[in-house]
Enzyme design. Structure first.
Site, PDB file in Angstrom:
ATOM      1  N   SER A 152       0.724  -1.320  -0.257  1.00 44.98           N
ATOM      2  CA  SER A 152       0.143   0.011   0.178  1.00 44.98           C
ATOM      3  C   SER A 152       1.012   0.987   0.112  1.00 44.98           C
ATOM      4  O   SER A 152       1.863   1.327   0.401  1.00 44.98           O
ATOM      5  CB  SER A 152      -0.841  -0.038   1.377  1.00 44.98           C
ATOM      6  OG  SER A 152      -1.495   1.327   1.238  1.00 44.98           O
ATOM      7  N   TYR A 165      -1.760  -0.602  10.089  1.00 44.45           N
ATOM      8  CA  TYR A 165      -1.848  -1.029   8.574  1.00 44.45           C
ATOM      9  C   TYR A 165      -0.875  -0.381   7.933  1.00 44.45           C
ATOM     10  O   TYR A 165       0.063  -1.240   7.220  1.00 44.45           O
ATOM     11  CB  TYR A 165      -3.033  -0.406   8.012  1.00 44.45           C
ATOM     12  CG  TYR A 165      -3.247  -0.281   6.754  1.00 44.45           C
ATOM     13  CD1 TYR A 165      -3.974  -1.722   6.236  1.00 44.45           C
ATOM     14  CD2 TYR A 165      -3.073   0.282   5.528  1.00 44.45           C
ATOM     15  CE1 TYR A 165      -4.129  -1.927   4.842  1.00 44.45           C
ATOM     16  CE2 TYR A 165      -3.138   0.081   4.391  1.00 44.45           C
ATOM     17  CZ  TYR A 165      -4.044  -1.106   3.791  1.00 44.45           C
ATOM     18  OH  TYR A 165      -3.915  -1.295   2.544  1.00 44.45           O
TER      19      TYR A 165
END
Ligand code: NAD
Length: 259
Positions: A152, A165
């Site tokens: 990501s 995350y």
């Protein structure tokens, strides 16, 4: 890197065996479809979406596809799932570590117990899960292969509301780079994609909410990515031609974050 496999009709199915985690929806679904469209056999992994996974496997072009199940936070289930995928596909040529979760836990707002719980759950699924899937999968890649991790933009840009995350994806990048070196002598190339916002089930609500326009405006193109755009890059990084991309992390964020 190519292999052949007898399908249930006894016919030789060509193409590679591809295991895609979290393939029942979102980016994983698009990735599964992209491999099947180019003639590969896909093991569609899911956690608790048997219906969706079976439906997708039935709709994919070609033959020899399979459905496999595991909670990636459970190392025993992971091992059983990867072995089942290898059995169904006649070996694994390509692993796509796609499954992941995003939990919101702003550091100034959540309690200490919730903070710890969200860190543990995020790292279990987004980092230790792919590490375990990879350990199991490379044992079914005796002739070499490809591993592509779905990371990501948050690994670089930071995730203020989901720090676990961001850290899990930064860890995934470091993991991929370590394995790119460790597995090159075995003919296995390891690369990653780092998407910004992608229109999927995971982000659909955010994009519909009042903040949706601001999310689209992050990119000078004024939109977010389509899952098929991520899938195309994954297919390239898994191709025989992409050996020299081993160790790379490919930004797919529409110039919304340059590093
Ligand atoms: P999604 O929620 O639609 O799909 C995630 C998949 O992971 C689901 O199929 C889910 O069942 C599976 N999964 C979650 N926890 C699991 C567990 N414990 N065990 C097994 N499977 C589990 O999300 P998506 O947007 O398609 O995301 C796919 C990947 O792309 C994720 O790794 C995500 O972090 C990454 N990503 C997404 C975006 C985005 O904007 N959508 C951006 C950057 C990166």
């Amino acid at each position: 890197m190519s292999s052949a496999h007898d399908d249930e009709n006894g016919q030789r199915a060509k193409g590679r065996g591809v295991l895609v985690t979290g393939a029942s929806r979102g980016i994983g679904r698009a990735v599964a479809a992209a491999f099947a469209e180019r003639g590969d056999r896909v093991a569609v992994h899911h956690r608790d979406s048997a219906g969706q996974a079976r439906e997708l496997a039935g709709e994919l072009p070609g033959t020899g596809h399979a459905v496999v199940q595991a909670d990636l936070a459970d190392p025993g289930e992971v091992r059983r799932m990867v072995d089942a995928a290898a059995e169904a596909l006649g070996g694994i040529d390509v692993l796509v570590n796609n499954a992941g979760i995003f939990l919101s836990h702003p550091v100034t707002e959540v309690g200490y117990e919730e903070w710890q719980d969200h860190w543990r759950r995020t790292l279990d699924v987004n980092l230790i899960g792919p590490a375990n899937v990879t350990w199991c999968a490379i044992r079914h890649m005796p002739a070499g292969g490809r591993i592509v991790n779905v990371s990501s933009r948050g690994a670089y840009r930071g995730e203020p509301d989901g720090p676990a995350y961001g850290a899990s994806k930064a860890g995934l990048n470091a993991f991929a780079q370590s394995l790119a070196v460790a597995l090159a002598p075995h003919g296995i190339a390891v690369a990653s994609v780092a998407p910004g916002f992608v229109e999927t089930d995971m982000t659909g609500e955010h994009l519909k909410a009042p903040g949706g326009d601001a999310i689209r405006a992050q990119s000078p193109f004024g939109r977010v990515a389509r899952a098929a755009e991520i899938a195309a890059a994954v297919v390239y990084l898994a191709s025989p031609e992409a050996e020299w991309a081993s160790g790379a992390v490919l930004d797919l964020n529409g110039a919304s974050y340059l590093r």
